[in-house]
Write a protein that holds these residues in place. Structure first.
Motif, PDB file in Angstrom:
ATOM      1  N   HIS A  89      -8.098  34.885  49.202  1.00  0.00           N
ATOM      2  CA  HIS A  89      -7.847  36.209  48.626  1.00  0.00           C
ATOM      3  C   HIS A  89      -8.386  37.356  49.473  1.00  0.00           C
ATOM      4  CE1 HIS A  89      -7.479  33.481  45.128  1.00  0.00           C
ATOM      5  NE2 HIS A  89      -6.403  34.205  44.964  1.00  0.00           N
ATOM      6  N   ALA A  90      -9.048  37.052  50.584  1.00  0.00           N
ATOM      7  CA  ALA A  90      -9.609  38.108  51.437  1.00  0.00           C
ATOM      8  C   ALA A  90      -8.498  38.943  52.059  1.00  0.00           C
ATOM      9  CB  ALA A  90     -10.476  37.485  52.525  1.00  0.00           C
ATOM     10  N   ARG A  91      -8.797  40.218  52.244  1.00  0.00           N
ATOM     11  CA  ARG A  91      -7.874  41.121  52.921  1.00  0.00           C
ATOM     12  C   ARG A  91      -8.644  41.796  54.046  1.00  0.00           C
ATOM     13  NH1 ARG A  91      -5.388  44.585  48.163  1.00  0.00           N
ATOM     14  NH2 ARG A  91      -6.485  45.971  49.502  1.00  0.00           N
ATOM     15  N   LEU A  92      -8.020  41.947  55.186  1.00  0.00           N
ATOM     16  CA  LEU A  92      -8.703  42.508  56.344  1.00  0.00           C
ATOM     17  C   LEU A  92      -8.984  43.999  56.182  1.00  0.00           C
ATOM     18  CD1 LEU A  92      -6.882  40.652  59.252  1.00  0.00           C
ATOM     19  CD2 LEU A  92      -9.019  40.049  58.090  1.00  0.00           C
ATOM     20  N   THR A  93      -8.125  44.694  55.449  1.00  0.00           N
ATOM     21  CA  THR A  93      -8.335  46.102  55.111  1.00  0.00           C
ATOM     22  C   THR A  93      -7.900  46.286  53.669  1.00  0.00           C
ATOM     23  OG1 THR A  93      -6.122  46.937  55.668  1.00  0.00           O
ATOM     24  CG2 THR A  93      -7.716  46.755  57.491  1.00  0.00           C
ATOM     25  N   GLU A  94      -8.187  47.435  53.124  1.00  0.00           N
ATOM     26  CA  GLU A  94      -7.798  47.667  51.731  1.00  0.00           C
ATOM     27  C   GLU A  94      -6.287  47.789  51.546  1.00  0.00           C
ATOM     28  OE1 GLU A  94      -8.293  52.491  51.352  1.00  0.00           O
ATOM     29  OE2 GLU A  94     -10.036  51.236  50.965  1.00  0.00           O
ATOM     30  N   ASN A  95      -5.549  47.934  52.642  1.00  0.00           N
ATOM     31  CA  ASN A  95      -4.089  48.006  52.560  1.00  0.00           C
ATOM     32  C   ASN A  95      -3.404  46.733  53.027  1.00  0.00           C
ATOM     33  OD1 ASN A  95      -3.949  50.675  51.550  1.00  0.00           O
ATOM     34  ND2 ASN A  95      -4.407  51.449  53.586  1.00  0.00           N
ATOM     35  N   SER A  96      -4.175  45.704  53.346  1.00  0.00           N
ATOM     36  CA  SER A  96      -3.620  44.448  53.872  1.00  0.00           C
ATOM     37  C   SER A  96      -3.247  43.486  52.756  1.00  0.00           C
ATOM     38  CB  SER A  96      -4.647  43.749  54.767  1.00  0.00           C
ATOM     39  OG  SER A  96      -5.006  44.558  55.846  1.00  0.00           O
TER      40      SER A  96
END
Length: 171
Positions: free
Chosen positions: A31-38
């Motif tokens: 569930h990790a995202r590299l940025t808040e828009n990824s």
């Protein structure tokens, strides 16, 4: 190699890639995202399966696996939801208990897609299915588009896994 075997081989590359990406992954990484828009890996794999299911079902003239087999309820998502246009907040809210849920849906979609792809002939692939474009879109062009979209999203998911320090298994 016949045409359907070639299409199945191309189709299966994203499925195999997703299996490798999900191998041994933990829920936080899923569930990790590299940025808040990824996008997250979980969202990308779900979206890959959804876009394949939605479009292949339309081409085959059958109900989507998503609704026919109860996957919409299992994922607690709408019948027509496939992620297109999801906001960053909607992507962040997308959660699954683990990779098994994603793999189950991906495999069910693959089974239905391969059954359809096995039936296709050269004449089927040449059939115009959408004349609102110039040039008009044939069944074959649409299938290549589905395969290409899945390949791009699989690459994105593999990149995320690698960027987070997980080495994805290579098929």
């Amino acid at each position: 190699m016949d045409i359907s075997a070639l299409l199945i081989d191309a189709y299966d590359r994203a499925v195999t890639g997703c299996r490798g990406i999900l191998e041994g992954i933990d829920t936080d990484t899923l569930h990790a995202r590299l940025t808040e828009n990824s996008n997250s890996i979980a969202w990308l794999v779900w979206h890959i399966a959804r876009e394949q299911d939605l479009q292949i079902a339309h081409l085959a003239g059958r109900e989507q696996v998503w609704t026919a087999d109860g996957w919409a309820e299992r994922f607690d998502r709408g019948a027509e939801d496939f992620g297109f246009g999801d906001s960053p907040e909607q992507v962040a809210a997308f959660r699954v208990d683990g990779p098994e849920e994603l793999l189950g849906y991906l495999d069910a979609v693959r089974e239905a897609a391969v059954a359809y792809l096995r039936t296709l002939t050269a004449d089927d692939l040449a059939e115009v299915i959408d004349d609102s474009y110039d040039p008009p879109v044939t069944r074959g062009v649409r299938i290549v588009s589905i395969i290409d979209d899945a390949a791009q999203h699989t690459g994105q998911a593999a990149f995320i896994r690698g960027a987070l320090g997980w080495d994805a298994e290579r098929p």
